[in-house]
Design an enzyme around this catalytic site. Structure first.
Site, PDB file in Angstrom:
ATOM      1  N   LYS A 190       0.848  -1.190   0.000  1.00 57.93           N
ATOM      2  CA  LYS A 190       0.000   0.000   0.000  1.00 57.93           C
ATOM      3  C   LYS A 190       0.882   1.239   0.000  1.00 57.93           C
ATOM      4  O   LYS A 190       1.524   1.577   0.984  1.00 57.93           O
ATOM      5  CB  LYS A 190      -0.927   0.078   1.219  1.00 57.93           C
ATOM      6  CG  LYS A 190      -1.971   1.177   0.986  1.00 57.93           C
ATOM      7  CD  LYS A 190      -2.615   1.718   2.240  1.00 57.93           C
ATOM      8  CE  LYS A 190      -1.916   2.896   2.861  1.00 57.93           C
ATOM      9  NZ  LYS A 190      -1.836   4.122   2.030  1.00 57.93           N
ATOM     10  N   GLU A 266      10.023   1.229  10.342  1.00 57.58           N
ATOM     11  CA  GLU A 266      11.033   2.274  10.112  1.00 57.58           C
ATOM     12  C   GLU A 266      10.300   3.599  10.282  1.00 57.58           C
ATOM     13  O   GLU A 266       9.459   3.948   9.463  1.00 57.58           O
ATOM     14  CB  GLU A 266      11.606   2.183   8.693  1.00 57.58           C
ATOM     15  CG  GLU A 266      12.352   0.900   8.389  1.00 57.58           C
ATOM     16  CD  GLU A 266      13.656   0.771   9.151  1.00 57.58           C
ATOM     17  OE1 GLU A 266      14.074   1.733   9.818  1.00 57.58           O
ATOM     18  OE2 GLU A 266      14.244  -0.320   9.082  1.00 57.58           O
ATOM     19  N   CYS A 301      13.350  11.064   6.695  1.00 58.73           N
ATOM     20  CA  CYS A 301      13.359  10.517   8.051  1.00 58.73           C
ATOM     21  C   CYS A 301      14.717  10.715   8.716  1.00 58.73           C
ATOM     22  O   CYS A 301      14.794  10.910   9.919  1.00 58.73           O
ATOM     23  CB  CYS A 301      13.009   9.046   8.020  1.00 58.73           C
ATOM     24  SG  CYS A 301      14.029   8.125   6.873  1.00 58.73           S
ATOM     25  N   GLU A 400       9.635  16.042  15.150  1.00 57.04           N
ATOM     26  CA  GLU A 400      10.007  15.931  13.742  1.00 57.04           C
ATOM     27  C   GLU A 400       9.179  16.939  12.940  1.00 57.04           C
ATOM     28  O   GLU A 400       7.956  16.876  12.948  1.00 57.04           O
ATOM     29  CB  GLU A 400       9.703  14.507  13.261  1.00 57.04           C
ATOM     30  CG  GLU A 400      10.189  14.233  11.864  1.00 57.04           C
ATOM     31  CD  GLU A 400       9.888  12.800  11.415  1.00 57.04           C
ATOM     32  OE1 GLU A 400       8.768  12.320  11.649  1.00 57.04           O
ATOM     33  OE2 GLU A 400      10.789  12.167  10.837  1.00 57.04           O
TER      34      GLU A 400
HETATM   35  P1  NAP Z   1       2.483   8.189   7.765  1.00 52.65           P
HETATM   36  O1  NAP Z   1       1.462   9.248   7.765  1.00 52.65           O
HETATM   37  O2  NAP Z   1       2.821   7.488   9.006  1.00 52.65           O
HETATM   38  O3  NAP Z   1       2.001   7.171   6.653  1.00 52.65           O
HETATM   39  C1  NAP Z   1       2.754   6.048   6.270  1.00 52.65           C
HETATM   40  C2  NAP Z   1       1.829   5.033   5.672  1.00 52.65           C
HETATM   41  O4  NAP Z   1       0.943   4.532   6.687  1.00 52.65           O
HETATM   42  C3  NAP Z   1       0.937   5.593   4.573  1.00 52.65           C
HETATM   43  O5  NAP Z   1       0.790   4.628   3.575  1.00 52.65           O
HETATM   44  C4  NAP Z   1      -0.348   5.854   5.326  1.00 52.65           C
HETATM   45  O6  NAP Z   1      -1.507   5.906   4.541  1.00 52.65           O
HETATM   46  C5  NAP Z   1      -0.394   4.676   6.268  1.00 52.65           C
HETATM   47  N1  NAP Z   1      -1.280   4.919   7.395  1.00 52.65           N
HETATM   48  C6  NAP Z   1      -1.679   6.116   7.919  1.00 52.65           C
HETATM   49  N2  NAP Z   1      -2.526   5.918   8.942  1.00 52.65           N
HETATM   50  C7  NAP Z   1      -2.699   4.578   9.067  1.00 52.65           C
HETATM   51  C8  NAP Z   1      -3.468   3.765   9.933  1.00 52.65           C
HETATM   52  N3  NAP Z   1      -4.238   4.281  10.897  1.00 52.65           N
HETATM   53  N4  NAP Z   1      -3.391   2.418   9.775  1.00 52.65           N
HETATM   54  C9  NAP Z   1      -2.623   1.887   8.800  1.00 52.65           C
HETATM   55  N5  NAP Z   1      -1.884   2.602   7.961  1.00 52.65           N
HETATM   56  C10 NAP Z   1      -1.907   3.941   8.090  1.00 52.65           C
HETATM   57  O7  NAP Z   1       3.867   8.709   7.210  1.00 52.65           O
HETATM   58  P2  NAP Z   1       4.105   9.664   5.970  1.00 52.65           P
HETATM   59  O8  NAP Z   1       3.540  10.978   6.337  1.00 52.65           O
HETATM   60  O9  NAP Z   1       3.652   9.021   4.718  1.00 52.65           O
HETATM   61  O10 NAP Z   1       5.699   9.708   5.894  1.00 52.65           O
HETATM   62  C11 NAP Z   1       6.455  10.521   6.722  1.00 52.65           C
HETATM   63  C12 NAP Z   1       6.975   9.776   7.929  1.00 52.65           C
HETATM   64  O11 NAP Z   1       7.687   8.622   7.493  1.00 52.65           O
HETATM   65  C13 NAP Z   1       7.942  10.564   8.743  1.00 52.65           C
HETATM   66  O12 NAP Z   1       7.683  10.417  10.112  1.00 52.65           O
HETATM   67  C14 NAP Z   1       9.297   9.936   8.403  1.00 52.65           C
HETATM   68  O13 NAP Z   1      10.264  10.108   9.381  1.00 52.65           O
HETATM   69  C15 NAP Z   1       8.935   8.524   8.179  1.00 52.65           C
HETATM   70  N6  NAP Z   1       9.935   7.849   7.333  1.00 52.65           N
HETATM   71  C16 NAP Z   1      10.784   6.943   7.925  1.00 52.65           C
HETATM   72  C17 NAP Z   1      11.748   6.303   7.173  1.00 52.65           C
HETATM   73  C18 NAP Z   1      12.693   5.309   7.803  1.00 52.65           C
HETATM   74  O14 NAP Z   1      13.283   4.521   7.081  1.00 52.65           O
HETATM   75  N7  NAP Z   1      12.848   5.303   9.113  1.00 52.65           N
HETATM   76  C19 NAP Z   1      11.844   6.569   5.802  1.00 52.65           C
HETATM   77  C20 NAP Z   1      10.965   7.480   5.230  1.00 52.65           C
HETATM   78  C21 NAP Z   1      10.005   8.102   6.022  1.00 52.65           C
HETATM   79  P3  NAP Z   1      -2.081   7.316   4.009  1.00 52.65           P
HETATM   80  O15 NAP Z   1      -1.853   7.225   2.585  1.00 52.65           O
HETATM   81  O16 NAP Z   1      -3.526   7.361   4.343  1.00 52.65           O
HETATM   82  O17 NAP Z   1      -1.350   8.421   4.661  1.00 52.65           O
END
Ligand code: NAP
Ligand code: MG
Length: 498
Positions: A190, A266, A301, A400
């Protein structure tokens, strides 16, 4: 497809990205027939309507992945054969670099120069590296003594769900897909709702490469529906998530409330970069600091979002950072000279501007930038921004931002720098600039983070594990052989022949 990078308008008009789910080797609409809009962050305008998958589609995709795993040729295929198919997939992706780069730029607002020279090549290289590992990993025999044969073997874990973020859509897809596929698993992916189309496109290319139907499925949709359905599914064996720490917690709950699937997280970061007074090349340090916070508009991230600088060099370093920050060109992401694109969506722009407003209120000094820019484009741009005099307990130092906003704090003694560096809930990355070998060695060991860089901004390469300590991660690592292991189960086969 040949694309003229000098002509952004023709570029955008020249492609028609796919918008339907990919399930069991076929492009299909969501069962409900629903779609959702995906936008161009650089203009604010709608790009396309994408299939809005929900629990019913996830059920279908998991069933397809299960059938491909149990009955299909994938998991039982000789590793060398699997390798060849993944290599063919990688070559097809490579041949479509321009097209994929444009899709990624349109949907994520990322500079075309980054997409075509970093993100897509990284996906290709990642797929190749893991494919090549597929037929080079050996299992083990236990040292159990005469008459006993203990084989310790790794088997694919089964159906893996991957829930992905929008900041590096194809790079993050690659970090999951490479080891998931090479280890013989099937998957249901997804993508983030903002960036579905490039992932759908590579699933089409995987099918074209001959990867069997049902091995790589894509269900675009929203987190609370499609994402949660993957997390809660009783027939998903493992879920690999990259995204925010807050959503990461949901996946642990989903697992507990369903089949105790493996969970790999992650998550976010608030990574420090320490600059000691003995750092000999402050210009290089300033370049690395700017790259660490302005690359991808800080939507990274492992962004180095906290600068800890030793007092005697603060003024000089800040001068160099001011100079180097001017190298970053905020502009239309389709223009090759642009190095900083847009924030992913309006709501996120609001969040970043809220952090900037809070930092002012907390008494920090805005030394560089601080404004929304290019508003006339309709897009969601923020200029490179640096706050000095940031209190380590303030929101800017602790949360963050996920935008181009650097928080600078001064320290006196080296021990204070380490204490401040580790004074965070996160532990994804860290950096130290120093010429003293002893300081470098002690600091890299003392910093509680998954990757610590010395005298550069860097995350290692495909051969090094990537992941976080503390609330930046859970359960495993992306990249390197460590990533293969997490998509396998360990089995003991015991024979008593005595
Ligand atoms: P996010 O809002 O946490 O979303 C990540 C994924 O989870 C999306 O596909 C999202 O769907 C889904 N999601 C959201 N709510 C959910 C729920 N209640 N149940 C199941 N899935 C759900 O993160 P983002 O805004 O896309 O990305 C930014 C974040 O990613 C930052 O915090 C960043 O630090 C982190 N990141 C970490 C790494 C690493 O390797 N550590 C790498 C890149 C990014 P939707 O499409 O609905 O939002
Ligand atoms: Mg999201």
């Amino acid at each position: 497809m040949t694309i003229d990078l000098a002509d952004p308008v023709a570029l955008a008009a020249s492609i028609q990205p796919p918008t339907r789910a990919v399930i069991g080797g076929r492009s299909i609409d969501a069962a409900s027939g629903q779609t959702f809009a995906t936008f161009n962050p650089a203009t604010g305008s709608e790009l396309a309507q994408v299939a809005e998958c929900d629990a019913e589609d996830v059920d279908r995709a998991v069933a397809a992945a299960r059938a491909a795993f149990e009955e299909g040729p994938w998991s039982g295929m000789a590793p060398t054969e699997r390798k060849q198919l993944i290599l063919r997939f990688a070559s097809l992706v490579e041949a479509h670099t321009d097209e994929l780069a444009v899709i990624e730029t349109l949907e994520a607002g990322k500079p075309i120069s980054d997409c075509s020279s970093i993100d897509i090549p990284d996906l290709v290289a990642t797929l190749r590296w893991h494919a090549e590992a597929a037929d080079k990993l050996y299992d083990q025999l236990s040292p159990s003594g005469p008459g006993k044969v203990g084989m310790v073997v790794r088997e694919p874990i089964g159906v893996v769900g991957a829930v992905l973020p929008w900041n590096y859509p194809l790079m993050m897809a690659g970090w999951k897909l490479g080891p998931i596929l090479a280890a013989g698993n099937t998957c249901v992916v997804k993508p983030a709702e903002q960036t579905s189309m490039s992932t759908i496109r590579i699933a089409e290319l995987a099918i074209e490469a001959g990867i069997p139907d049902g091995v790589f499925n894509v269900v675009p949709g929203f987190g609370p529906t499609a994402g949660a359905a993957i997390g809660l599914h009783d027939d998903v064996d493992c879920v690999a998530f990259t995204g925010s720490t807050e959503v990461g917690r949901h996946f642990l709950r989903y697992s507990a409330d369903s089949n105790l699937k493996e969970v790999l997280l992650e998550c976010g970061g608030k990574s420090p970069v320490i600059v000691m007074a003995d750092a000999d090349d402050l210009d290089a340090a300033a370049s690395g600091i700017c790259e660490g916070i302005f690359w991808n508009g800080g939507q990274n991230c492992s962004a180095n979002s906290r600068l800890l600088v030793q007092r005697s060099i603060e003024e000089e370093l800040m001068q160099r950072i001011a100079e180097r920050s001017r190298d970053w060109v905020v502009g239309d992401p389709l223009v090759p000279e642009t190095t900083m694109g847009a924030m992913i969506e309006e709501e996120h722009l609001g969040k970043v501007m809220g952090h900037i407003a809070d930092a002012h209120e907390a008494g920090s000094t805005c030394a560089i930038g601080g404004h929304r820019v290019r508003e006339e484009s309709g897009g969601w741009f923020v200029e490179p921004t640096v706050f000095t005099n940031v209190d380590p307990s303030s929101r800017l130092a602790r949360e963050e931002v996920f935008g181009p906003v650097l928080a600078v704090t001064v320290f006196d003694a080296p021990e204070e720098a380490i204490r401040l560096a580790n004074d965070t809930d996160y532990g994804l990355a860290g950096t130290i600039h120093t010429t003293d070998l002893r300081t470098a060695h002690l600091a890299t060991r003392a910093m509680r983070a998954g990757t610590v860089a010395v005298n550069c901004y860097g995350e290692g390469d495909i051969t090094t594990p990537f992941g976080g300590f503390k609330q930046s991660g859970f359960g495993g690592r992306d990249k390197s052989i460590a990533a293969h292991e997490q998509y396998t189960e360990l089995k003991t086969i015991w024979m008593d022949l005595s």
